[in-house]
Each structure stands twice: as C-alpha cells, then as structure tokens.
Design an enzyme around this catalytic site. Structure first.
Site, PDB file in Angstrom:
ATOM      1  N   GLY A  25      -6.321 -15.685   2.854  1.00 45.69           N
ATOM      2  CA  GLY A  25      -6.312 -14.439   3.609  1.00 45.69           C
ATOM      3  C   GLY A  25      -5.982 -14.831   5.174  1.00 45.69           C
ATOM      4  N   ALA A  54      -7.893 -15.067   7.730  1.00 45.82           N
ATOM      5  CA  ALA A  54      -8.910 -16.106   8.324  1.00 45.82           C
ATOM      6  C   ALA A  54      -8.537 -17.464   8.133  1.00 45.82           C
ATOM      7  CB  ALA A  54     -10.273 -15.762   8.179  1.00 45.82           C
ATOM      8  N   GLN A  77      -3.251  -1.888   5.457  1.00 43.63           N
ATOM      9  CA  GLN A  77      -2.065  -0.837   5.872  1.00 43.63           C
ATOM     10  C   GLN A  77      -1.912  -0.393   7.441  1.00 43.63           C
ATOM     11  OE1 GLN A  77      -3.491   2.492   3.606  1.00 43.63           O
ATOM     12  NE2 GLN A  77      -3.102   1.532   1.676  1.00 43.63           N
ATOM     13  N   GLU A 119      -6.195   5.025  15.886  1.00 44.48           N
ATOM     14  CA  GLU A 119      -7.170   5.291  14.617  1.00 44.48           C
ATOM     15  C   GLU A 119      -8.400   5.633  15.219  1.00 44.48           C
ATOM     16  OE1 GLU A 119      -6.148   2.834  11.020  1.00 44.48           O
ATOM     17  OE2 GLU A 119      -5.986   1.234  12.489  1.00 44.48           O
ATOM     18  N   HIS A 145     -15.227   3.609   3.537  1.00 47.04           N
ATOM     19  CA  HIS A 145     -13.974   4.418   3.938  1.00 47.04           C
ATOM     20  C   HIS A 145     -13.903   5.418   3.513  1.00 47.04           C
ATOM     21  CE1 HIS A 145     -10.009   5.287   5.237  1.00 47.04           C
ATOM     22  NE2 HIS A 145      -9.975   4.076   6.063  1.00 47.04           N
ATOM     23  N   ARG A 205     -15.907   5.929  11.274  1.00 45.36           N
ATOM     24  CA  ARG A 205     -15.869   6.008   9.776  1.00 45.36           C
ATOM     25  C   ARG A 205     -17.225   6.487   9.126  1.00 45.36           C
ATOM     26  NH1 ARG A 205     -12.136   0.965   8.242  1.00 45.36           N
ATOM     27  NH2 ARG A 205     -10.495   1.837   9.063  1.00 45.36           N
ATOM     28  N   HIS A 216     -15.634  -0.222   1.411  1.00 48.47           N
ATOM     29  CA  HIS A 216     -14.659  -0.531   2.118  1.00 48.47           C
ATOM     30  C   HIS A 216     -14.489  -2.002   2.701  1.00 48.47           C
ATOM     31  CE1 HIS A 216     -10.690  -0.658   3.988  1.00 48.47           C
ATOM     32  NE2 HIS A 216     -10.889  -0.617   5.159  1.00 48.47           N
ATOM     33  N   ARG A 242     -17.807  -1.287  11.669  1.00 53.59           N
ATOM     34  CA  ARG A 242     -16.633  -1.812  12.524  1.00 53.59           C
ATOM     35  C   ARG A 242     -15.688  -0.724  12.854  1.00 53.59           C
ATOM     36  NH1 ARG A 242     -11.336  -3.094   9.614  1.00 53.59           N
ATOM     37  NH2 ARG A 242     -12.087  -1.911   8.036  1.00 53.59           N
ATOM     38  N   SER A 271     -10.846  -5.707  12.173  1.00 52.56           N
ATOM     39  CA  SER A 271     -11.066  -6.847  11.055  1.00 52.56           C
ATOM     40  C   SER A 271      -9.877  -7.683  10.869  1.00 52.56           C
ATOM     41  CB  SER A 271     -11.626  -6.390   9.632  1.00 52.56           C
ATOM     42  OG  SER A 271     -10.756  -5.250   9.294  1.00 52.56           O
TER      43      SER A 271
HETATM   44  C1  LIG Z   1      -7.033  -1.675   1.253  1.00 49.05           C
HETATM   45  C2  LIG Z   1      -7.399  -2.307   2.457  1.00 49.05           C
HETATM   46  C3  LIG Z   1      -6.905  -1.632   3.774  1.00 49.05           C
HETATM   47  C4  LIG Z   1      -7.346  -2.294   4.878  1.00 49.05           C
HETATM   48  N1  LIG Z   1      -6.671  -2.041   5.906  1.00 49.05           N
HETATM   49  C5  LIG Z   1      -7.068  -2.730   7.042  1.00 49.05           C
HETATM   50  C6  LIG Z   1      -6.320  -2.458   8.516  1.00 49.05           C
HETATM   51  O1  LIG Z   1      -5.387  -1.704   8.262  1.00 49.05           O
HETATM   52  N2  LIG Z   1      -6.772  -3.258   9.398  1.00 49.05           N
HETATM   53  C7  LIG Z   1      -7.650  -4.142   9.416  1.00 49.05           C
HETATM   54  O2  LIG Z   1      -7.904  -4.521  10.485  1.00 49.05           O
HETATM   55  N3  LIG Z   1      -8.382  -4.250   8.375  1.00 49.05           N
HETATM   56  C8  LIG Z   1      -8.069  -3.599   7.117  1.00 49.05           C
HETATM   57  N4  LIG Z   1      -8.690  -3.926   6.220  1.00 49.05           N
HETATM   58  C9  LIG Z   1      -9.834  -4.916   6.118  1.00 49.05           C
HETATM   59  C10 LIG Z   1      -9.169  -6.582   6.209  1.00 49.05           C
HETATM   60  O3  LIG Z   1      -7.884  -6.475   5.475  1.00 49.05           O
HETATM   61  C11 LIG Z   1      -9.968  -7.471   5.551  1.00 49.05           C
HETATM   62  O4  LIG Z   1     -11.340  -7.334   6.284  1.00 49.05           O
HETATM   63  C12 LIG Z   1      -9.292  -8.680   6.158  1.00 49.05           C
HETATM   64  O5  LIG Z   1      -8.129  -8.964   5.648  1.00 49.05           O
HETATM   65  C13 LIG Z   1     -10.326  -9.905   5.561  1.00 49.05           C
HETATM   66  O6  LIG Z   1      -9.400 -11.370   5.722  1.00 49.05           O
HETATM   67  P1  LIG Z   1     -10.207 -12.543   5.034  1.00 49.05           P
HETATM   68  O7  LIG Z   1      -9.181 -13.528   5.675  1.00 49.05           O
HETATM   69  O8  LIG Z   1     -11.495 -12.574   5.551  1.00 49.05           O
HETATM   70  O9  LIG Z   1     -10.076 -12.244   3.586  1.00 49.05           O
HETATM   71  P2  LIG Z   1      -9.208 -11.886   2.424  1.00 49.05           P
HETATM   72  O10 LIG Z   1      -7.944 -11.444   2.885  1.00 49.05           O
HETATM   73  O11 LIG Z   1      -9.623 -10.750   1.393  1.00 49.05           O
HETATM   74  O12 LIG Z   1      -8.981 -13.098   1.925  1.00 49.05           O
HETATM   75  C14 LIG Z   1      -9.800 -13.790   0.895  1.00 49.05           C
HETATM   76  C15 LIG Z   1      -9.196 -15.019   0.190  1.00 49.05           C
HETATM   77  O13 LIG Z   1     -10.403 -15.770  -0.343  1.00 49.05           O
HETATM   78  C16 LIG Z   1     -10.224 -16.455  -1.483  1.00 49.05           C
HETATM   79  N5  LIG Z   1     -11.271 -16.413  -2.188  1.00 49.05           N
HETATM   80  C17 LIG Z   1     -12.275 -15.620  -2.470  1.00 49.05           C
HETATM   81  N6  LIG Z   1     -13.356 -16.327  -3.176  1.00 49.05           N
HETATM   82  C18 LIG Z   1     -12.968 -17.305  -3.736  1.00 49.05           C
HETATM   83  C19 LIG Z   1     -13.402 -18.482  -4.311  1.00 49.05           C
HETATM   84  N7  LIG Z   1     -14.705 -18.491  -4.839  1.00 49.05           N
HETATM   85  N8  LIG Z   1     -12.701 -19.485  -4.462  1.00 49.05           N
HETATM   86  C20 LIG Z   1     -11.430 -19.592  -3.983  1.00 49.05           C
HETATM   87  N9  LIG Z   1     -10.816 -18.561  -3.282  1.00 49.05           N
HETATM   88  C21 LIG Z   1     -11.506 -17.526  -3.037  1.00 49.05           C
HETATM   89  C22 LIG Z   1      -9.095 -15.133  -2.230  1.00 49.05           C
HETATM   90  O14 LIG Z   1      -8.541 -15.688  -3.265  1.00 49.05           O
HETATM   91  C23 LIG Z   1      -8.554 -14.771  -0.843  1.00 49.05           C
HETATM   92  O15 LIG Z   1      -7.480 -15.649  -0.706  1.00 49.05           O
HETATM   93  C24 LIG Z   1      -8.400  -3.512   4.795  1.00 49.05           C
HETATM   94  C25 LIG Z   1      -8.945  -3.712   3.456  1.00 49.05           C
HETATM   95  C26 LIG Z   1      -8.642  -3.136   2.394  1.00 49.05           C
HETATM   96  C27 LIG Z   1      -9.239  -3.709   1.193  1.00 49.05           C
END
Ligand SMILES: Cc1cc2nc3c(=O)[nH]c(=O)nc-3n(C[C@H](O)[C@H](O)[C@H](O)COP(=O)(O)OP(=O)(O)OC[C@H]3O[C@@H](n4cnc5c(N)ncnc54)[C@H](O)[C@@H]3O)c2cc1C
Length: 541
Positions: free
Chosen positions: A37, A39, A70, A136, A252, A298, A361, A396, A401
């Site tokens: 993702g 991060a 989104q 927002e 949410h 929220r 959420h 948050r 995020s």
């Molecule tokens: C529907 C929705 C809408 C959102 N809208 C917004 C928004 O508009 N603005 C905002 O700021 N935030 C928003 N958020 C929150 C935000 O999207 C997330 O908090 C953020 O994208 C998290 O990023 P991340 O890199 O931490 O994890 P993620 O993007 O969730 O990535 C996680 C990764 O870890 C991998 N993974 C997990 N477990 C394992 C494992 N055991 N082994 C190998 N790989 C693994 C997955 O395959 C994935 O690739 C939204 C969230 C959702 C669900």
C-alpha cells in the site's frame, strides 16, 4: 502517464512470481517490506538506494486500502491555508490524545511528500492550472486533494507502484503471506512467508517493515478490503513488540447499506460537497448533535447515527444520505466511482436518497513506533495503518491516513537504511505445509466478527466487553492449527479482536472513537495517555 484504464491490463499485471524466484532470493534480500500500500511502497522507494528490497503483498498489489481510498489526501498547499490550522484540526479530532510531535511531523512533511508524488506522476484534480481542494469533516479549510474525482488512492498507488517497480533494487511479489517474524535475542531478522500453494519459506534481512494496513475485517460491518485482517499487529505482538491504542477503532458514519451489497464507503467528501443526513422520518438530524452538523468529527456523526437507528427499534433501520438538492451533473463528475458503484446496486445518488449505516473503517492503534517507524524490537519497523505513532490520537481526521502512510513510510525507509544484515543467522529454509483448514474455521471468523460488531462497536458497555473477552477466550481453544493461509488470518483476527477487547476494558473513560456507556466522560487525570499492551500486561503512558 498511462491512464486509469491501463491499470489492470498492463501496469498492474501480476508480478512474475514462482517458488524458484523465492528460492533464488535467499540470501539476496537486505530489507523486507510487508505490504504494497502507500506506506510500504513509499518506504521501498526510500530504501532502494541502500540495498535490495523485497516487497510482499498477500494478494494482488491492487488489493489494499490505499487502492480503495476515495475522498483524498490532506495537506497544506493552498495560499488560504496554514500548517498551524491543519495541526489544530488534527489535534482537535484526536480528542486530547495525539502525539503532538507526530502530528507536527505529519502536517509539516506532508506538503513536500505530496510535491514529490506529483513529480512522480500523480495526477491530482485541478481547477484550471491550480490544484483543486475540497473540505471534509472537521477540517477548517479546503485542503483535501483528490484524483479522478473519487479515486485518489488508486491514482497515488499507481504512481508509487510505477516509481518503485522501476527501481532495480526493488522486487514486488504478490500472493506471499507473511505469517511470523524470525526473532533471536529480541532482535527481528526475517520472517516466514507462505504462498498459496502451501509452500513456506524463511527469509532473512537486515530489517523488516510491517506496512500491512488495517484490521477492519475483524468486524462484521466494514469498509475495509479482505486483506485487512490485522496481520502486522498480530505478528508483532506474538514476537513481543508493544502494541498501542487498540481500543480506538474509527467507524465511518456512511457505508452503503443495501441488501447483498458490500459496505461500500460513501466518502466524507460527499458531505463536504453538501450532502445531508436524514433519519427514517426524513428529518435532518445532525444539527441537533453538533455545531458542525454533517461535518462534525466522525465519531460524533457515527454515534449520532447509531442513536437515530436505535430510536427506530428495527433491525432494518437505516439513515439516508441526501444529495438530491445538488446538481446531478456535478455529482456524476465529482464522484464518478461512487455514482457508478451505487448505480450497480440500483441507487442513483444524483436522484434518490442513499441508505447508509456506520461501518468499521480505520484503526488508530497498532504497532507502537517512534517517529521513524522503529518498533520496540530491534530490526522491526512499522508504518501506515498498521503502526501507531499516536499521530491520530483517539480519532483520525479525515484524509490524514494516506498522508500518514506517505510521511511515515518515507521516514521509516530512511532510518532502516542504517540497518546491516548480520551474518551467522539461521539459513533460509523452505518447507511445504499440509493444509489443515477446516470448515469450522470459517464459522470462527463469523463468530469473531459478530462479537466485535455487537460488543466492541460504536457504543460499548461493560457487560458487552466482558462477554466479548469471555467468548473470544472460548473460541481461542478451537482455532485451527496455523499451517494454511486462511487459518493464519483467522488466528490473527482472533488475536487482534482480543487486543481490542482488552484495551477497551482497560480504558475506563470515553474519548474519541472509544465510547463507554458506564464512563461517558473523559478522565484526563488517569487516561490522557496511550494504552500499551505487551504480552499479558497493559499499561497507560
Ligand atoms: C474504502 C476506504 C476508503 C478510504 N478513503 C480514504 C481517504 O479518502 N483518505 C485517506 O487518507 N484515507 C482513506 N482511507 C484509509 C487509508 O486508505 C488507509 O489507512 C491507508 O491506505 C493504509 O495504507 P497502508 O499502506 O498502511 O495499508 P494498505 O494500503 O491497506 O496496504 C496493506 C498491504 O499489506 C499487505 N499485507 C497485509 N497483510 C499481509 C501479510 N500477512 N503478508 C503479506 N502482505 C500483507 C496487503 O496485501 C497490502 O498490500 C480509506 C480506507 C478505506 C478502506
């Protein structure tokens, strides 16, 4: 830049992957990043200049919360905005519990990280030649950038994926599930991965970053994708790392509530653009709960909806998000993805009211880290939703995020570069496991989700939390042996649900997203602190 239609067909096709590739990587990896993702990818880009980086995703790289985001990403890039105001809004939403240094870092380093994203090809929406900003909930200024209307996360993910995968030192592998960390003398030096053929490998590296995202799948109602089972938190906890603020789960307020449809998120940006909430009698209710009405924080909106639903005394009760007073053309143009998705479930958002309910959420808590992503075990780092710097406090602020993943992913990557591979660690192993998943495991997942939703949800009672803990304990005895992917995920969900229950029980006050009927007020003297769970101990500091 290729347009969005190329995402599936070309750019995001499955990475070449097979067991031979994994075996060939033995001894060749300097850094492991779990998660593709925002991060994980941002950290990998930072790490690439220091060594060979392996990025793992447990499904396709397109399956992450990042891809579903989104509404947008918040940052002070407009002349009418100020860093101090973004900081203030973040701290207010956090309800007295934000780590102020983390929040400052977020708002100060956000703008340069976004400029960098733009330089790497991210196409944010513009008004003429200038970036377009929306507002927002709980933001005092229009500061939320968006892309392709309501596909912000997908556009950022696309640009980061291109950037990372073009770096010769970065290798991204799909369908590899990390199942546990390798720890020796309190130091993390690798992990175990399991592919979808049941083959298990131990991989060693100088440092491991957990960027595994959130845990929404622990709840019956959630906006989160299937990958969000809290794996990073569970692995870190089992290895002995400190986990923080697990009681704070953001619900949410507005997920689509239509029979047989997923709980599709209806972004806060809809309310930012003027959508209002009505109860089943078609009365607008938010002004009676908060001065900011639909744009209140929220937790306030989610609790107000929960209260309105309770007044109806029906299991089928919903509230409605109403945009019918806004120009239909504007709705279709500004929110094309939401419009199309709702239409698929026979709801035309430009012409009729949308039935909604709250859904789990976002997790404010996670693996406790410092501002450079260092967890409490040497060699272990975390960033993004899986981590807890305390930046969001008890709640948050919307659109903070994605920014968190970007800012703290980059910081973790920068510091991890200093870690060096130690010789003499156990050589990499590979074993083929026999699947042991039983149908009962699916039933356990269902029971966990019901328990969390009913007893650890928006409004919590002491009886409910005790019930959840007792039932989770019983369920623990029937967990399947952990040697296949589904069983691993269920064990992680069970552990994460237990951590939420323990933390929620221990915090005897209400704050931010944690609301208890028996302690409806803050107790600053005792609880203006972060909860920290390590093994059997829980403390506040
Ligand atoms: C529907 C929705 C809408 C959102 N809208 C917004 C928004 O508009 N603005 C905002 O700021 N935030 C928003 N958020 C929150 C935000 O999207 C997330 O908090 C953020 O994208 C998290 O990023 P991340 O890199 O931490 O994890 P993620 O993007 O969730 O990535 C996680 C990764 O870890 C991998 N993974 C997990 N477990 C394992 C494992 N055991 N082994 C190998 N790989 C693994 C997955 O395959 C994935 O690739 C939204 C969230 C959702 C669900």
């Amino acid at each position: 830049m290729p347009d969005a239609s190329l995402l599936k067909s070309q750019a995001w096709g499955p990475c070449s992957y097979n067991v031979a590739t994994m075996k060939a990587l033995r001894g060749e990896v300097d850094f492991i990043v779990v998660g593709a993702g925002i991060a994980g990818l941002r950290a990998a880009i930072e790490l690439a200049e220091a060594g060979r980086v392996l990025v793992l995703a447990k499904k396709e790289v397109t399956e992450s919360a990042t891809q579903y985001a989104q509404g947008g990403i918040a940052a002070v890039l407009s002349d009418e905005d100020e860093i101090g105001l973004h900081l203030q809004d973040t701290l207010s939403a956090g309800d007295g519990l934000c780590n102020v240094e983390a929040a400052k870092t977020l708002v100060e380093e956000g703008p340069p990280r976004i400029e960098e994203l733009i330089a790497w090809g991210t196409e944010f929406d513009r008004s003429g030649s200038k970036l377009a900003f929306t507002r927002e909930g709980a933001h005092s200024r229009n500061r939320v950038l968006h892309a392709h209307g309501d596909s912000t996360g997908r556009e950022i993910g696309r640009a980061l994926y291109f950037k990372a995968s073009a770096l010769k030192n970065v290798r991204i592998m799909e369908f590899e599930l990390a199942t546990g960390l390798c720890v020796t003398d309190g130091e993390v030096h690798g992990l175990t991965v399991l592919n979808d053929k049941g083959e298990r490998h131990d991989l060693h590296a100088a440092a491991v970053l957990l960027a595994t995202g959130g845990l929404g799948q622990v709840y019956r109602e959630t906006t989160n994708p299937a990958v969000a089972t809290g794996d990073g938190v569970a692995m870190a906890f089992r290895a002995g790392a400190a986990i923080s603020d697990m009681e704070f789960i953001q619900f949410h307020p507005t997920a689509l509530y239509v029979k047989d449809a997923p709980r599709f998120l209806l972004s806060e940006a809809l309310r930012g653009e003027g959508a209002i909430l009505r109860n089943m009698e078609m009365v607008r209710f938010m002004p009676k709960y908060h001065d900011m009405a639909e744009l209140a924080p929220r937790d306030v909106v989610a609790r107000a909806i929960a209260h309105e639903l309770e007044l109806v005394h029906s299991p089928n009760a919903v509230v409605y998000l109403d945009m019918t007073h806004l120009p239909a053309k504007k709705i279709r143009e500004r929110f094309p993805r939401i419009y199309e998705t709702c239409l698929k479930y026979n709801v035309d958002i430009s012409d009729e009211m949308i039935p909604v309910r709250p859904a789990a959420h976002y997790a404010m808590g996670g693996i406790r880290t410092d501002l450079d992503g260092r967890a409490s075990l040497q060699g272990l780092f975390a960033a993004g939703e899986a981590a807890c710097t305390g930046v969001h406090g008890a709640n948050r602020l919307a659109s903070n995020s994605l920014l968190e993943g970007l800012v703290f992913g980059a910081r973790a990557g920068r510091v991890m570069r200093e870690c060096k591979r130690k010789e003499g660690r156990k050589p990499e192993e590979s074993v083929t496991m026999q699947p042991t998943f039983t149908p009962a495991a699916g039933q356990i997942a269902h029971e966990i989700r019901e328990l969390t939703w009913c007893d650890l949800g928006i409004v919590r009672s002491p009886q409910g939390m005790k019930h959840a803990l007792a039932e989770l304990k019983k369920l623990g005895a029937s967990l399947p042996a952990q040697c296949n992917r589904a069983a691993c995920e269920i064990a992680n969900m069970h552990l994460v649900a237990t951590l939420i229950a323990r933390s929620a029980m221990a915090r005897e006050e209400s704050r931010g997203a944690h609301y208890r009927l028996d302690y409806p007020m803050h107790n600053d003297a005792k609880f203006a602190k972060h909860s920290i769970v390590e093994g059997e101990n829980i403390r506040f500091e």
